[in-house]
Design an enzyme around this catalytic site. Sequence first.
Site, PDB file in Angstrom:
ATOM      1  N   ASP A  12       0.875  -1.157   0.000  1.00 13.96           N
ATOM      2  CA  ASP A  12       0.000   0.000   0.000  1.00 13.96           C
ATOM      3  C   ASP A  12       0.930   1.230   0.000  1.00 13.96           C
ATOM      4  O   ASP A  12       2.112   1.109   0.342  1.00 13.96           O
ATOM      5  CB  ASP A  12      -0.860  -0.052   1.272  1.00 13.96           C
ATOM      6  CG  ASP A  12      -1.509   1.262   1.588  1.00 13.96           C
ATOM      7  OD1 ASP A  12      -2.170   1.815   0.700  1.00 13.96           O
ATOM      8  OD2 ASP A  12      -1.342   1.749   2.731  1.00 13.96           O
ATOM      9  N   ASP A  14      -0.048   5.162   0.935  1.00 16.50           N
ATOM     10  CA  ASP A  14      -0.241   6.121   2.038  1.00 16.50           C
ATOM     11  C   ASP A  14      -0.234   5.414   3.401  1.00 16.50           C
ATOM     12  O   ASP A  14      -1.010   4.479   3.619  1.00 16.50           O
ATOM     13  CB  ASP A  14      -1.588   6.834   1.904  1.00 16.50           C
ATOM     14  CG  ASP A  14      -1.627   7.777   0.732  1.00 16.50           C
ATOM     15  OD1 ASP A  14      -1.394   8.974   0.943  1.00 16.50           O
ATOM     16  OD2 ASP A  14      -1.881   7.305  -0.392  1.00 16.50           O
ATOM     17  N   ARG A  21      -0.351  11.113   1.507  1.00 15.92           N
ATOM     18  CA  ARG A  21      -0.247  12.035   0.376  1.00 15.92           C
ATOM     19  C   ARG A  21       1.125  12.751   0.280  1.00 15.92           C
ATOM     20  O   ARG A  21       1.250  13.735  -0.425  1.00 15.92           O
ATOM     21  CB  ARG A  21      -1.378  13.076   0.379  1.00 15.92           C
ATOM     22  CG  ARG A  21      -2.760  12.520   0.139  1.00 15.92           C
ATOM     23  CD  ARG A  21      -2.962  11.970  -1.290  1.00 15.92           C
ATOM     24  NE  ARG A  21      -2.725  12.966  -2.314  1.00 15.92           N
ATOM     25  CZ  ARG A  21      -1.756  12.884  -3.219  1.00 15.92           C
ATOM     26  NH1 ARG A  21      -0.923  11.869  -3.236  1.00 15.92           N
ATOM     27  NH2 ARG A  21      -1.622  13.814  -4.122  1.00 15.92           N
ATOM     28  N   SER A 181     -11.190  11.215   2.908  1.00 13.80           N
ATOM     29  CA  SER A 181     -12.172  10.918   1.865  1.00 13.80           C
ATOM     30  C   SER A 181     -12.734   9.505   1.996  1.00 13.80           C
ATOM     31  O   SER A 181     -12.289   8.710   2.828  1.00 13.80           O
ATOM     32  CB  SER A 181     -11.519  11.103   0.494  1.00 13.80           C
ATOM     33  OG  SER A 181     -10.410  10.234   0.371  1.00 13.80           O
ATOM     34  N   ASP A 183     -13.747   6.209  -0.602  1.00 20.79           N
ATOM     35  CA  ASP A 183     -13.682   5.644  -1.952  1.00 20.79           C
ATOM     36  C   ASP A 183     -14.962   4.846  -2.213  1.00 20.79           C
ATOM     37  O   ASP A 183     -15.378   4.041  -1.368  1.00 20.79           O
ATOM     38  CB  ASP A 183     -12.482   4.692  -2.085  1.00 20.79           C
ATOM     39  CG  ASP A 183     -11.146   5.421  -2.073  1.00 20.79           C
ATOM     40  OD1 ASP A 183     -11.101   6.594  -2.491  1.00 20.79           O
ATOM     41  OD2 ASP A 183     -10.140   4.822  -1.645  1.00 20.79           O
ATOM     42  N   ASP A 211      -1.582  -0.487   6.106  1.00 17.78           N
ATOM     43  CA  ASP A 211      -1.940   0.045   7.431  1.00 17.78           C
ATOM     44  C   ASP A 211      -3.448   0.060   7.708  1.00 17.78           C
ATOM     45  O   ASP A 211      -3.861   0.010   8.848  1.00 17.78           O
ATOM     46  CB  ASP A 211      -1.363   1.462   7.629  1.00 17.78           C
ATOM     47  CG  ASP A 211      -1.973   2.470   6.669  1.00 17.78           C
ATOM     48  OD1 ASP A 211      -2.248   2.106   5.507  1.00 17.78           O
ATOM     49  OD2 ASP A 211      -2.182   3.626   7.074  1.00 17.78           O
ATOM     50  N   TYR A 223      -5.504  -7.873   2.802  1.00 19.76           N
ATOM     51  CA  TYR A 223      -4.745  -8.310   3.982  1.00 19.76           C
ATOM     52  C   TYR A 223      -5.265  -9.670   4.471  1.00 19.76           C
ATOM     53  O   TYR A 223      -4.501 -10.517   4.917  1.00 19.76           O
ATOM     54  CB  TYR A 223      -4.887  -7.250   5.073  1.00 19.76           C
ATOM     55  CG  TYR A 223      -4.302  -7.599   6.410  1.00 19.76           C
ATOM     56  CD1 TYR A 223      -2.933  -7.537   6.636  1.00 19.76           C
ATOM     57  CD2 TYR A 223      -5.126  -7.968   7.480  1.00 19.76           C
ATOM     58  CE1 TYR A 223      -2.399  -7.841   7.882  1.00 19.76           C
ATOM     59  CE2 TYR A 223      -4.603  -8.271   8.720  1.00 19.76           C
ATOM     60  CZ  TYR A 223      -3.238  -8.206   8.921  1.00 19.76           C
ATOM     61  OH  TYR A 223      -2.714  -8.504  10.157  1.00 19.76           O
ATOM     62  N   ASP A 225      -6.985 -11.865   2.554  1.00 22.55           N
ATOM     63  CA  ASP A 225      -7.213 -12.799   1.450  1.00 22.55           C
ATOM     64  C   ASP A 225      -6.317 -14.037   1.613  1.00 22.55           C
ATOM     65  O   ASP A 225      -5.157 -13.917   2.013  1.00 22.55           O
ATOM     66  CB  ASP A 225      -6.902 -12.095   0.119  1.00 22.55           C
ATOM     67  CG  ASP A 225      -7.428 -12.870  -1.068  1.00 22.55           C
ATOM     68  OD1 ASP A 225      -8.487 -12.485  -1.595  1.00 22.55           O
ATOM     69  OD2 ASP A 225      -6.780 -13.869  -1.466  1.00 22.55           O
ATOM     70  N   THR A 228      -2.777 -14.100   0.039  1.00 21.94           N
ATOM     71  CA  THR A 228      -1.668 -13.245   0.501  1.00 21.94           C
ATOM     72  C   THR A 228      -1.245 -13.592   1.926  1.00 21.94           C
ATOM     73  O   THR A 228      -2.027 -14.150   2.701  1.00 21.94           O
ATOM     74  CB  THR A 228      -2.050 -11.753   0.503  1.00 21.94           C
ATOM     75  OG1 THR A 228      -3.097 -11.554   1.464  1.00 21.94           O
ATOM     76  CG2 THR A 228      -2.487 -11.260  -0.858  1.00 21.94           C
TER      77      THR A 228
END
Length: 250
Positions: A12, A14, A21, A181, A183, A211, A223, A225, A228
């Site tokens: 990942d 950020d 950002r 925000s 998504d 994170d 994370y 799944d 993985t």
Amino acid sequence: MASKKSILYLFDVDGTLTKPRQVITEELKQFLLDKVKSKVAVGLVSGSDYVKIAEQMDGAEVAAKFDYVFCENGVVQYRGGKLVSSESILSHLGEKLLQRVINFALGYMSNIELPAKRGNFVEFRSSMINICPVGRSCSQAERDEFVKFDAVHSIRQKFVDALKGEFADAGLTFALGGQISVDVFPTGWDKTYCLNHVADQKFEEIHFFGDKTMPGGNDYEIYNDSRTIGHKVTSPDDTKEQLEKCLSIE
Ligand code: M1P
């Protein structure tokens, strides 16, 4: 350990490789591209679009050095700096549903008072919409102020709950990706989507570092799944420390 080619480390961005950002530090960039990449294949998977990811990796040239760059959760895929595949949320949902979501979100946001409101409240991307109560054109100071305010007033969580209630049967997921925000994307277009793109590579192990691994966070699905091995991190420094241990890097 299996050979470099048979292990993939996915990161990942950020909160994992960079502060939210912000641009990756020179030290972590060198560490990933020299030390980590010499041992395993490396990829990025972020909710953000390519422009933001490239900016945070300190430029498109650096981003292109990663074996895989999965943007917008991997629904948009870049390799070697070139767009390889993408999907369209507009084609998938249709104009009518998309407008219902946008209109509801704008209506909801018009009724909340925040320390600051700026511009770009709805960012339309290829495969997701990103909805931002403070407005994506806020300054860093205004972003930080929103983060504190949100921690006390749960602005985004309440927003997500309202969106989930309104669009219960629409096949949409509302995820707290970053700091300011939400998504919005078709259910299934979460970060596990990127795993489809590497299925034919037959990696023996795929590790994921992120994170936001809690339910509702945008790292949760990948994370957890079964394909993985998940690593929860708390900061870019923590990511580096965990990598040193996993790969026995001095
Ligand atoms: O960490 C990924 C997220 O980064 C940004 O989040 P925010 O601006 O809220 O901190 C957005 O690009 C978001 O879409 C993305 O998931």
